[in-house]
Design a protein around this motif. Structure first.
Motif, PDB file in Angstrom:
ATOM      1  N   ASP A   9       0.816  -1.221   0.000  1.00 34.33           N
ATOM      2  CA  ASP A   9       0.000   0.000   0.000  1.00 34.33           C
ATOM      3  C   ASP A   9       0.847   1.268   0.000  1.00 34.33           C
ATOM      4  O   ASP A   9       0.581   2.216   0.738  1.00 34.33           O
ATOM      5  CB  ASP A   9      -0.942   0.010   1.214  1.00 34.33           C
ATOM      6  CG  ASP A   9      -1.904  -1.161   1.197  1.00 34.33           C
ATOM      7  OD1 ASP A   9      -2.421  -1.484   0.110  1.00 34.33           O
ATOM      8  OD2 ASP A   9      -2.129  -1.772   2.259  1.00 34.33           O
ATOM      9  N   THR A  11       2.396   4.729  -1.304  1.00 32.70           N
ATOM     10  CA  THR A  11       2.232   5.939  -2.107  1.00 32.70           C
ATOM     11  C   THR A  11       3.450   6.806  -1.868  1.00 32.70           C
ATOM     12  O   THR A  11       3.890   6.983  -0.731  1.00 32.70           O
ATOM     13  CB  THR A  11       0.956   6.704  -1.700  1.00 32.70           C
ATOM     14  OG1 THR A  11      -0.186   5.897  -2.029  1.00 32.70           O
ATOM     15  CG2 THR A  11       0.859   8.031  -2.442  1.00 32.70           C
ATOM     16  N   VAL A  24       3.998   6.880  -7.426  1.00 33.30           N
ATOM     17  CA  VAL A  24       3.325   5.589  -7.302  1.00 33.30           C
ATOM     18  C   VAL A  24       2.220   5.757  -6.265  1.00 33.30           C
ATOM     19  O   VAL A  24       2.334   6.569  -5.341  1.00 33.30           O
ATOM     20  CB  VAL A  24       4.287   4.453  -6.897  1.00 33.30           C
ATOM     21  CG1 VAL A  24       5.339   4.216  -7.973  1.00 33.30           C
ATOM     22  CG2 VAL A  24       4.949   4.738  -5.563  1.00 33.30           C
ATOM     23  N   GLN A  25       1.159   4.975  -6.404  1.00 28.77           N
ATOM     24  CA  GLN A  25       0.021   5.100  -5.494  1.00 28.77           C
ATOM     25  C   GLN A  25      -0.614   3.727  -5.277  1.00 28.77           C
ATOM     26  O   GLN A  25      -0.854   2.996  -6.237  1.00 28.77           O
ATOM     27  CB  GLN A  25      -1.019   6.072  -6.053  1.00 28.77           C
ATOM     28  CG  GLN A  25      -2.138   6.419  -5.094  1.00 28.77           C
ATOM     29  CD  GLN A  25      -2.997   7.556  -5.642  1.00 28.77           C
ATOM     30  OE1 GLN A  25      -3.221   7.667  -6.845  1.00 28.77           O
ATOM     31  NE2 GLN A  25      -3.458   8.424  -4.757  1.00 28.77           N
ATOM     32  N   ASN A  26      -0.836   3.401  -4.011  1.00 25.94           N
ATOM     33  CA  ASN A  26      -1.419   2.093  -3.672  1.00 25.94           C
ATOM     34  C   ASN A  26      -0.653   0.954  -4.349  1.00 25.94           C
ATOM     35  O   ASN A  26      -1.245   0.035  -4.918  1.00 25.94           O
ATOM     36  CB  ASN A  26      -2.895   2.036  -4.066  1.00 25.94           C
ATOM     37  CG  ASN A  26      -3.717   3.098  -3.353  1.00 25.94           C
ATOM     38  OD1 ASN A  26      -3.446   3.434  -2.205  1.00 25.94           O
ATOM     39  ND2 ASN A  26      -4.725   3.631  -4.035  1.00 25.94           N
ATOM     40  N   LEU A  27       0.660   1.045  -4.263  1.00 23.92           N
ATOM     41  CA  LEU A  27       1.533   0.059  -4.906  1.00 23.92           C
ATOM     42  C   LEU A  27       1.722  -1.145  -3.991  1.00 23.92           C
ATOM     43  O   LEU A  27       2.100  -0.991  -2.824  1.00 23.92           O
ATOM     44  CB  LEU A  27       2.892   0.692  -5.216  1.00 23.92           C
ATOM     45  CG  LEU A  27       3.968  -0.199  -5.824  1.00 23.92           C
ATOM     46  CD1 LEU A  27       3.543  -0.710  -7.191  1.00 23.92           C
ATOM     47  CD2 LEU A  27       5.294   0.549  -5.918  1.00 23.92           C
ATOM     48  N   ASN A  28       1.448  -2.328  -4.515  1.00 24.59           N
ATOM     49  CA  ASN A  28       1.631  -3.577  -3.778  1.00 24.59           C
ATOM     50  C   ASN A  28       2.452  -4.542  -4.622  1.00 24.59           C
ATOM     51  O   ASN A  28       2.145  -4.766  -5.798  1.00 24.59           O
ATOM     52  CB  ASN A  28       0.277  -4.210  -3.444  1.00 24.59           C
ATOM     53  CG  ASN A  28      -0.495  -3.428  -2.406  1.00 24.59           C
ATOM     54  OD1 ASN A  28      -0.263  -3.561  -1.207  1.00 24.59           O
ATOM     55  ND2 ASN A  28      -1.410  -2.573  -2.860  1.00 24.59           N
ATOM     56  N   MET A 216       3.224  -2.376 -14.711  1.00 23.14           N
ATOM     57  CA  MET A 216       2.764  -1.209 -13.979  1.00 23.14           C
ATOM     58  C   MET A 216       1.861  -0.340 -14.851  1.00 23.14           C
ATOM     59  O   MET A 216       1.984  -0.317 -16.079  1.00 23.14           O
ATOM     60  CB  MET A 216       3.950  -0.376 -13.478  1.00 23.14           C
ATOM     61  CG  MET A 216       4.762  -1.081 -12.404  1.00 23.14           C
ATOM     62  SD  MET A 216       6.054  -0.026 -11.700  1.00 23.14           S
ATOM     63  CE  MET A 216       5.058   1.158 -10.768  1.00 23.14           C
ATOM     64  N   ARG A 222       1.083   1.677 -10.297  1.00 21.85           N
ATOM     65  CA  ARG A 222       0.647   0.566  -9.453  1.00 21.85           C
ATOM     66  C   ARG A 222       0.712  -0.690 -10.316  1.00 21.85           C
ATOM     67  O   ARG A 222       0.805  -0.607 -11.543  1.00 21.85           O
ATOM     68  CB  ARG A 222      -0.775   0.788  -8.933  1.00 21.85           C
ATOM     69  CG  ARG A 222      -1.817   0.973 -10.012  1.00 21.85           C
ATOM     70  CD  ARG A 222      -3.178   1.349  -9.453  1.00 21.85           C
ATOM     71  NE  ARG A 222      -4.123   1.603 -10.531  1.00 21.85           N
ATOM     72  CZ  ARG A 222      -4.823   0.671 -11.166  1.00 21.85           C
ATOM     73  NH1 ARG A 222      -4.694  -0.600 -10.804  1.00 21.85           N
ATOM     74  NH2 ARG A 222      -5.644   0.977 -12.148  1.00 21.85           N
TER      75      ARG A 222
END
Length: 263
Positions: A9, A11, A24-28, A216, A222
């Motif tokens: 999660d 950012t 990056v945002q809400n990167l898992n 991505m 993400r």
């Protein structure tokens, strides 16, 4: 298999970003120990940001980054890095360039003077593994671009990192040299048993080298697709001309086309 890199999660916004938009945002993302993972995506999607977050060169505004079981709060000492530009110091021999990280990273820094012969032997062994046996005495300007990149890989591995980050390492090379280095990287991974994350625009490169490929989205980045690569190892270059390989590359291209269209 044990998770070695765990990005949850995340950012991240660069301080210099005028519009305040996240890179990056809400990167898992999770990468298993000893796995070879590849990150692909459209330009500007945050691939290099992900690399900086995983090595502690940047810290997320939100979320957590865990490497080797520890949350990242400082530069990760157990990581090695190689880039598109080998950035060899021209006044040092190839061997001395390879030994450079040992002058910085503990515990090698404290051991280097007393155990210099041991480290030199290790560097010579790495040079032989990448096809540069007997070339350690040469200066960077005496080596071709491909040879310099081979030496750069040795430098990234000399301190026995548990994580190797590769940022477009073969992007500036011609096709034949690039494919030769794919095979070098394939063999190094098999011999060293190191976790590798490769950032690349080359979908063929990702499909040939990786165990798993992450695609991505456009910025803010993400993960929008994850693909296991099922081709058995060791892989020969002939596989890149097969129909299943071409199908995988086309699938990846489709994910990236969708990501660009959605931007």
């Amino acid at each position: 298999m044990t998770t070695f890199v765990d990005i949850q999660d995340v950012t991240h916004v660069y301080a210099r970003a005028e519009d305040g938009a996240p890179a990056v945002q809400n990167l898992n993302l999770t990468v298993r120990e000893d796995e070879f993972a590849a990150i692909v995506g459209p330009s500007g999607c945050g691939k290099s940001t992900l690399m900086k977050l995983a090595t502690g060169l940047q810290f997320p505004r939100e979320g957590t980054v865990i490497v080797g079981g520890r949350e990242v709060g400082a530069p990760v000492k157990l990581a090695g890095m190689a880039f598109q530009n080998p950035t060899m110091l021209p006044w040092r021999t190839t061997l001395d360039n390879i030994l450079l990280p040992l002058e910085i990273v503990e515990p090698h820094r404290s051991r280097l003077r007393k155990h210099k012969a041991e480290y030199v032997a290790k560097a010579e062994c790495l040079l032989a593994q990448v096809g540069l046996k007997g070339q350690g005495h040469k200066f960077p300007w005496q080596l071709s671009g491909g040879m310099q990149q081979r030496a750069s890989l040795c430098r990234a591995l000399i301190h026995e990192p548990k994580l190797l980050m590769l940022d477009e390492p073969f992007g500036a090379l011609d096709t034949f040299t690039r494919e030769e280095l794919w095979c070098v990287m394939r063999d190094l991974h098999a011999a060293q048993k190191v976790t590798i994350i490769l950032v690349t625009h080359d979908l063929r490169e990702a499909a040939f080298l990786a165990d798993r490929i992450f695609c991505m989205s456009a910025r803010p980045g993400r993960i929008v697709a994850e693909r296991e690569v099922e081709f058995p190892r060791p892989r020969d270059l002939e596989i890149t001309y097969s129909a299943p390989f071409a199908s995988l590359v086309q699938e990846l291209r489709g994910h990236i086309a969708q990501a660009r269209a959605a931007a």
